[in-house]
Enzyme design. Structure first.
Site, PDB file in Angstrom:
ATOM      1  N   CYS A   1       1.002  -1.109  -0.011  1.00 45.83           N
ATOM      2  CA  CYS A   1      -0.043   0.113   0.107  1.00 45.83           C
ATOM      3  C   CYS A   1       1.069   1.302  -0.078  1.00 45.83           C
ATOM      4  O   CYS A   1       2.182   1.066  -0.126  1.00 45.83           O
ATOM      5  CB  CYS A   1      -1.092   0.231   1.017  1.00 45.83           C
ATOM      6  SG  CYS A   1       0.109  -0.279   2.784  1.00 45.83           S
ATOM      7  N   THR A   2       0.166   2.346   0.257  1.00 41.24           N
ATOM      8  CA  THR A   2       1.221   3.566   0.234  1.00 41.24           C
ATOM      9  C   THR A   2       2.143   3.734   1.028  1.00 41.24           C
ATOM     10  O   THR A   2       3.347   3.968   0.750  1.00 41.24           O
ATOM     11  CB  THR A   2       0.350   4.934   0.104  1.00 41.24           C
ATOM     12  OG1 THR A   2      -1.043   4.729  -0.762  1.00 41.24           O
ATOM     13  CG2 THR A   2       1.037   6.029  -0.344  1.00 41.24           C
TER      14      THR A   2
END
Length: 312
Positions: free
Chosen positions: A180-181
């Site tokens: 994810c980010t």
């Protein structure tokens, strides 16, 4: 030339007995340090992105690290040439990243962390299923080579997506790698998969941001940009700001080709949301854009135009 603005993305899963009691002092510390952004507080911990000068960010991080269980606070730094936030907000939430699975606790069980330098080898292994845990509009602007896109509009949709597709996803795979980010959504998604009985679960330590910061572009398996929840909109390798703009109506990223579309109107609509909004809504957005333009001419910030912090 002014010094670049320091941007700090942070999170920590820890038990806050009374997060409401922490809100005012933390907000005051940010205001005193001249720091802006959004911080989320919940019983499960803290999550946020803040920006300011180096000294101000350092002071706020020292204050957060003094909170219960936050000495090992996870922080990723980057830089911005212009302020990525218009004001400071400290919000109380049920979850610091919303998954909607009350029994999932990353403090009790989580996947194995993989350093960015080792990530390419893991996701290149044919025995590895690679899953992008982010929302559909984030995946649309960039992802890792070979990653599965769940096409979920919200992280809350991830558990149902996995349960509905589990058999097909895991067929012939021995390991699951997720990313994810900044890492926080993977804390929950890997914990969730382990609770679902999947043993060999891994996630990218520090998230996409750490990978783009540390892995040379010529060795990278990342394609495109990475969406970030601030006014930079997207970043690339070396955490350089990308070319995407932001649709103020739906908060989705807008490419140069999107801007050439008849469905694009600054502050009002984009190709992704034009059919989702009524003409009455667009009229309100036009007025908001007009107010923003007036504020810009006066050299002041129109706070109604800023971007709220999202799930990551």
């Amino acid at each position: 030339m002014p010094d670049p603005i320091t941007v700090a993305a942070l999170y920590q899963f820890t038990a806050f007995e009374d997060p409401a009691h922490l809100r005012a002092p933390l907000f005051a510390a940010c205001e005193e340090a001249g720091v802006k952004g959004t911080i989320l507080l919940a019983r499960e911990g803290i999550n946020g992105t803040i920006a300011g000068d180096e000294a101000g960010i350092s002071a706020v991080l020292d204050r957060i690290r003094a909170l219960p269980g936050c000495a090992g606070l996870e922080v990723k730094f980057s830089a911005a040439d212009t302020p990525p936030f218009a004001r400071m907000k400290v919000r109380l939430k049920r979850e610091i990243v919303t998954m909607g699975e009350p029994d999932i606790d990353p403090r009790a069980s989580v996947g194995r962390y993989v350093d960015p330098d080792d990530w390419n080898a893991l996701i290149s292994d044919p025995d590895t299923l690679v899953i992008d845990t982010r929302n559909d509009y984030e995946v649309a602007v960039g992802s890792f080579e070979g990653a599965v896109d769940p096409k979920t509009p919200s992280f809350r949709d991830f558990p149902r997506w996995f349960r509905d597709n589990r058999e097909e996803l895991l067929a012939g795979k021995k390991k699951v790698a997720m990313f994810c980010t900044g890492g926080i959504r993977c804390e929950k998604s890997t914990s969730f998969l382990r609770a679902e009985g999947v043993e060999e679960v891994f996630h990218l330590k520090g998230g996409i941001l750490k990978y783009l910061e540390t892995v040379p572009e010529e060795e990278s398996k990342w394609h495109g940009d990475c969406f970030v929840f601030d006014e930079r909109v997207t970043v690339r390798h070396g955490l350089q700001t990308g070319d995407y703009g932001l649709c103020r109506a739906c908060r989705r990223p807008v490419s140069l080709s999107d801007r050439a579309s008849p469905a694009f109107e600054e502050g009002v609509s984009c190709p992704a949301c034009f059919d989702e909004r009524t003409e009455e809504q667009r009229a309100r957005y036009r007025e908001r854009q007009r107010q923003e333009n007036l504020a810009r001419k006066r050299g002041t910030a129109h706070v109604g135009a800023q971007l709220d912090k999202g799930d990551d």
